[in-house]
Write an enzyme that holds these catalytic residues in place. Structure first.
Site, PDB file in Angstrom:
ATOM      1  N   ASP A   5       0.798  -1.154  -0.011  1.00  0.00           N
ATOM      2  CA  ASP A   5       0.022   0.044  -0.031  1.00  0.00           C
ATOM      3  C   ASP A   5       0.999   1.331   0.077  1.00  0.00           C
ATOM      4  O   ASP A   5       1.577   1.328   1.004  1.00  0.00           O
ATOM      5  CB  ASP A   5      -0.954   0.173   1.307  1.00  0.00           C
ATOM      6  CG  ASP A   5      -2.367   0.611   1.087  1.00  0.00           C
ATOM      7  OD1 ASP A   5      -2.303   1.370   0.400  1.00  0.00           O
ATOM      8  OD2 ASP A   5      -3.131  -0.084   1.399  1.00  0.00           O
ATOM      9  N   ASP A  38      -3.072   4.603  -2.478  1.00  0.00           N
ATOM     10  CA  ASP A  38      -3.977   4.968  -1.638  1.00  0.00           C
ATOM     11  C   ASP A  38      -4.647   6.432  -2.231  1.00  0.00           C
ATOM     12  O   ASP A  38      -3.589   7.113  -2.686  1.00  0.00           O
ATOM     13  CB  ASP A  38      -3.366   5.395  -0.109  1.00  0.00           C
ATOM     14  CG  ASP A  38      -4.558   5.624   0.652  1.00  0.00           C
ATOM     15  OD1 ASP A  38      -5.387   4.961   1.088  1.00  0.00           O
ATOM     16  OD2 ASP A  38      -4.108   6.839   1.262  1.00  0.00           O
ATOM     17  N   GLU A  68      -6.578   3.652  -5.881  1.00  0.00           N
ATOM     18  CA  GLU A  68      -7.703   3.750  -5.156  1.00  0.00           C
ATOM     19  C   GLU A  68      -8.487   5.293  -5.620  1.00  0.00           C
ATOM     20  O   GLU A  68      -7.757   6.228  -5.479  1.00  0.00           O
ATOM     21  CB  GLU A  68      -7.434   3.785  -3.561  1.00  0.00           C
ATOM     22  CG  GLU A  68      -8.851   3.805  -2.988  1.00  0.00           C
ATOM     23  CD  GLU A  68      -8.871   4.346  -1.343  1.00  0.00           C
ATOM     24  OE1 GLU A  68      -9.709   4.240  -0.558  1.00  0.00           O
ATOM     25  OE2 GLU A  68      -7.826   5.267  -1.200  1.00  0.00           O
ATOM     26  N   HIS A 117     -10.936  -2.730   4.032  1.00  0.00           N
ATOM     27  CA  HIS A 117     -10.562  -2.355   5.285  1.00  0.00           C
ATOM     28  C   HIS A 117     -11.571  -1.148   5.854  1.00  0.00           C
ATOM     29  O   HIS A 117     -11.622  -0.478   6.863  1.00  0.00           O
ATOM     30  CB  HIS A 117      -9.298  -2.216   5.682  1.00  0.00           C
ATOM     31  CG  HIS A 117      -8.786  -1.081   4.844  1.00  0.00           C
ATOM     32  ND1 HIS A 117      -8.498  -1.076   3.410  1.00  0.00           N
ATOM     33  CD2 HIS A 117      -8.325   0.147   5.044  1.00  0.00           C
ATOM     34  CE1 HIS A 117      -8.061  -0.132   3.024  1.00  0.00           C
ATOM     35  NE2 HIS A 117      -7.794   1.004   3.976  1.00  0.00           N
ATOM     36  N   ASP A 118     -12.250  -0.326   4.527  1.00  0.00           N
ATOM     37  CA  ASP A 118     -13.073   0.770   4.872  1.00  0.00           C
ATOM     38  C   ASP A 118     -14.602   0.584   4.882  1.00  0.00           C
ATOM     39  O   ASP A 118     -15.222   1.511   4.957  1.00  0.00           O
ATOM     40  CB  ASP A 118     -12.604   1.809   3.836  1.00  0.00           C
ATOM     41  CG  ASP A 118     -11.009   2.320   3.947  1.00  0.00           C
ATOM     42  OD1 ASP A 118     -10.562   2.622   5.132  1.00  0.00           O
ATOM     43  OD2 ASP A 118     -10.543   2.840   2.905  1.00  0.00           O
TER      44      ASP A 118
HETATM   45  C1  GLC Z   1      -7.795   5.293   1.949  1.00  0.00           C
HETATM   46  C2  GLC Z   1      -7.536   4.342   2.928  1.00  0.00           C
HETATM   47  C3  GLC Z   1      -8.233   4.578   4.287  1.00  0.00           C
HETATM   48  C4  GLC Z   1      -7.576   5.955   4.591  1.00  0.00           C
HETATM   49  C5  GLC Z   1      -7.531   6.835   3.697  1.00  0.00           C
HETATM   50  C6  GLC Z   1      -6.474   7.968   4.086  1.00  0.00           C
HETATM   51  O1  GLC Z   1      -9.145   5.507   1.836  1.00  0.00           O
HETATM   52  O2  GLC Z   1      -8.146   3.187   2.170  1.00  0.00           O
HETATM   53  O3  GLC Z   1      -8.028   3.595   5.076  1.00  0.00           O
HETATM   54  O4  GLC Z   1      -7.963   6.268   5.871  1.00  0.00           O
HETATM   55  O5  GLC Z   1      -7.257   6.567   2.404  1.00  0.00           O
HETATM   56  O6  GLC Z   1      -5.221   7.617   3.882  1.00  0.00           O
END
Ligand code: GLC
Length: 550
Positions: A96, A197, A249, A323-324
């Site tokens: 990540d 991310d 993402e 995980h979110d």
């Molecule tokens: C992404 C991650 C999340 C995090 C955010 C800020 O959305 O998946 O868990 O809080 O980025 O880094």
């Protein structure tokens, strides 16, 4: 780039996967210990959430050092052993990369605070507006405003997420150079994949202005320069290798940009995560509400992304959980009464689509939301901010906790349920986040329910490896407006794969189009035993069935 279309990626959240030290926190050795389990499942790559040194204000997404390992998760020896042993199982690692922001504890930010101009230029610092208001009116995605005071100066730093996550200034070439070094560092360590991310928010407008909507997304999301930055990163890091898989993402993106990010000709990334299909249970777009999911909306979005990305030569990451996200079993099914049907139907729906499926730890055994009784059981920063603001908005504690139970990111972060011993075999100590109460009936070792679900996942994963029609076939929806069934056909070299997914507990049926019925059909896979394709095809609770047509 190699062809990765036959691969399936597994996401392990290291903190909650397996603790080998007894400190209640999962670690790299825990992931290594479970490699045989993962190899047996048939997955090709493991995406690991951040395990770098971090104050853990946002569970490791607040990175204090990009090229080290937090001792809490293990040592360099542990990491090297993990890479090596995974490789023996034919599994590689995806890391990540949190390159939009650093922790405020990162040395860059600390040096900036101490007055070093070079590092001040690494971040986005601005003075207040003439009337004394913040540099812009943008909101942080975790609640509150997106600017905080920069030390003792008269400036503010931008943080689109938590106050301890300071946004980097990608317009500064030195910043980009440093970040590409980070990616190359991990490539040299044998990493074969990257998940970037929130990568589509790295290109803030050159001039930062108040947003008309008071939120600000349009000033930093999918801006033209993001594509330039990603292409440059590709060219200077992973693009120099043959076999690297990358996934971006993408926060609030569009199909048009999705195509740009992932069409191989543009040399940006292999694929993207988009999230629109996971907002179909947000009332008026607000996550912190409860509402039964809008099935029609869900199908419309999945269909739009399937068709649109295929048309433009883009590639989707396919997923329900991460995980979110709260557990999809709770959102889109009935894990109480139909645990196996719910989990296998949801899995089949996405595993037979065009794209790369991601399996999030525990979904392969039917894990669910933990349904914690009080706010004190939750750890996540976003959850606590949301709870406070729900109370401020006049909700009672009871009503607020009901929303938290359904929407908290901790729903997906609970410890992996390995067996029916104390703490589900996750740790011998006190787990950092409570184990859900259902671990005695949902776990990898003693649960018949979990075994059925896992066996089903194994079949789906193997089918993708074996069948070009699943890897490469075209996609088309069938009777898209059906009230309870999401049906689609994949087509490849004259052959068709018809997939029927029923999202509700009440029986229903779907009329199969004549041109499909006229073909020779054979049953491929389903969760309700061998079925025959009939003109009016009846479907039981959360049933899924797929047929090959010649
Ligand atoms: C992404 C991650 C999340 C995090 C955010 C800020 O959305 O998946 O868990 O809080 O980025 O880094």
């Amino acid at each position: 780039m190699n062809n990765f279309h036959d691969k399936v990626i597994y996401q392990a959240y290291p903190k909650s996967y397996k603790d080998t030290t007894g400190n209640g926190i999962g670690d790299l050795n825990g992931v290594r210990e479970k490699l045989p389990y993962l190899a047996d499942l048939g997955i090709d790559m493991i995406w690991l959430n951040p395990f770098y040194p971090s104050p853990q204000n946002d569970n490791g997404y607040d990175v204090a050092d990009y090229t080290d390992i937090d001792p809490m998760f293990g040592s360099w020896d542990d990491f090297d052993a993990l890479v090596e042993e995974a490789d023996k199982h034919g599994i590689s690692l995806m890391l990540d990369m949190v390159l939009n922001h650093t922790s405020t504890e990162h040395t860059w930010f600390q040096k900036a605070l101490a007055g070093e101009k070079k590092y001040q230029d690494f971040y986005i610092l601005r003075e207040a507006q003439e009337d004394g208001s913040l540099p812009t009116n943008w909101e942080s995605k975790f609640g509150g405003k997106a600017w905080s005071k920069f030390g003792e100066t008269d400036k503010y730093y931008l943080h689109l997420y938590d106050v301890t996550q300071a946004d980097l200034d990608w317009r500064n070439p030195e910043v980009r150079e440093e970040l590409f070094k980070v990616v190359n560092f991990w490539l040299e360590k044998g990493v074969k994949g990257f998940r970037f991310d929130v990568i589509n928010v790295i290109g803030k407008d050159e001039e930062l202005k108040d947003a008309e909507d008071g939120v600000g997304k349009a000033h930093y999301t999918d801006t033209p320069i993001v594509h330039d930055f990603i292409r440059e990163m590709n060219e200077k890091s992973y693009g120099q290798y043959e076999d690297i898989i990358t996934v971006g993402e993408m926060s609030s993106t569009t199909v048009e940009h999705g195509v740009k990010y992932s069409n191989p000709d543009r040399k940006e990334m292999s694929m993207i995560f988009s999230f629109h299909h996971l907002k179909v249970d947000y009332k008026d777009g607000d996550k912190w509400t409860t509402m039964p999911f809008d099935f029609n909306e869900l199908k419309t979005i999945l269909d739009e992304w399937q068709s649109g990305m295929a048309e433009g030569g883009g590639w989707n990451a396919l997923f329900w959980n991460n995980h979110d996200q709260p557990r999809a079993n709770n959102r889109f099914g009935d894990p109480e009464n139909y645990p196996v049907e719910t989990a296998t139907m949801l899995a089949q729906t996405i595993h037979l689509l065009r794209g790369t499926p991601y399996v999030y730890q525990g979904e392969e055994i039917g894990m669910t939301n933990p349904n914690y009784a009080t706010i004190d059981d939750y750890v996540d920063v976003e959850t606590h901010n949301a709870y406070k603001s729900l109370l401020e908005n006049g909700l009672s504690e009871d009503d607020a906790i009901e929303i938290i139970k359904e929407k908290s990111r901790d729903n997906g972060r609970t410890p992996m349920q390995w067996d029916d011993s104390e703490h589900a075999g996750f740790t011998t100590g006190e787990p950092w986040l409570k184990v859900p109460e259902n671990y005695k009936t949902i776990n990898t070792t003693t649960s018949e329910t979990s075994k059925k679900i896992r066996d089903y996942y194994k079949k789906l994963i193997q089918l993708r490896k074996d069948m070009p029609i699943i890897q490469e076939g075209d996609y088309e929806a069938v009777e898209l407006d059906h009230p309870s069934i999401f049906a689609y056909v994949r087509t490849y070299k004259g052959e068709k794969l018809l997939v029927l997914n029923h999202f509700y507990a009440e029986e229903d049926s779907i009329d199969i189009p004549k041109e499909l019925l006229d073909m020779e059909s054979s049953y491929l896979i389903g969760n309700s035993g061998d079925r025959e394709l009939t003109s009016t095809f009846k479907m039981g609770p959360f049933e899924t069935a797929a047929f090959l047509l010649n």
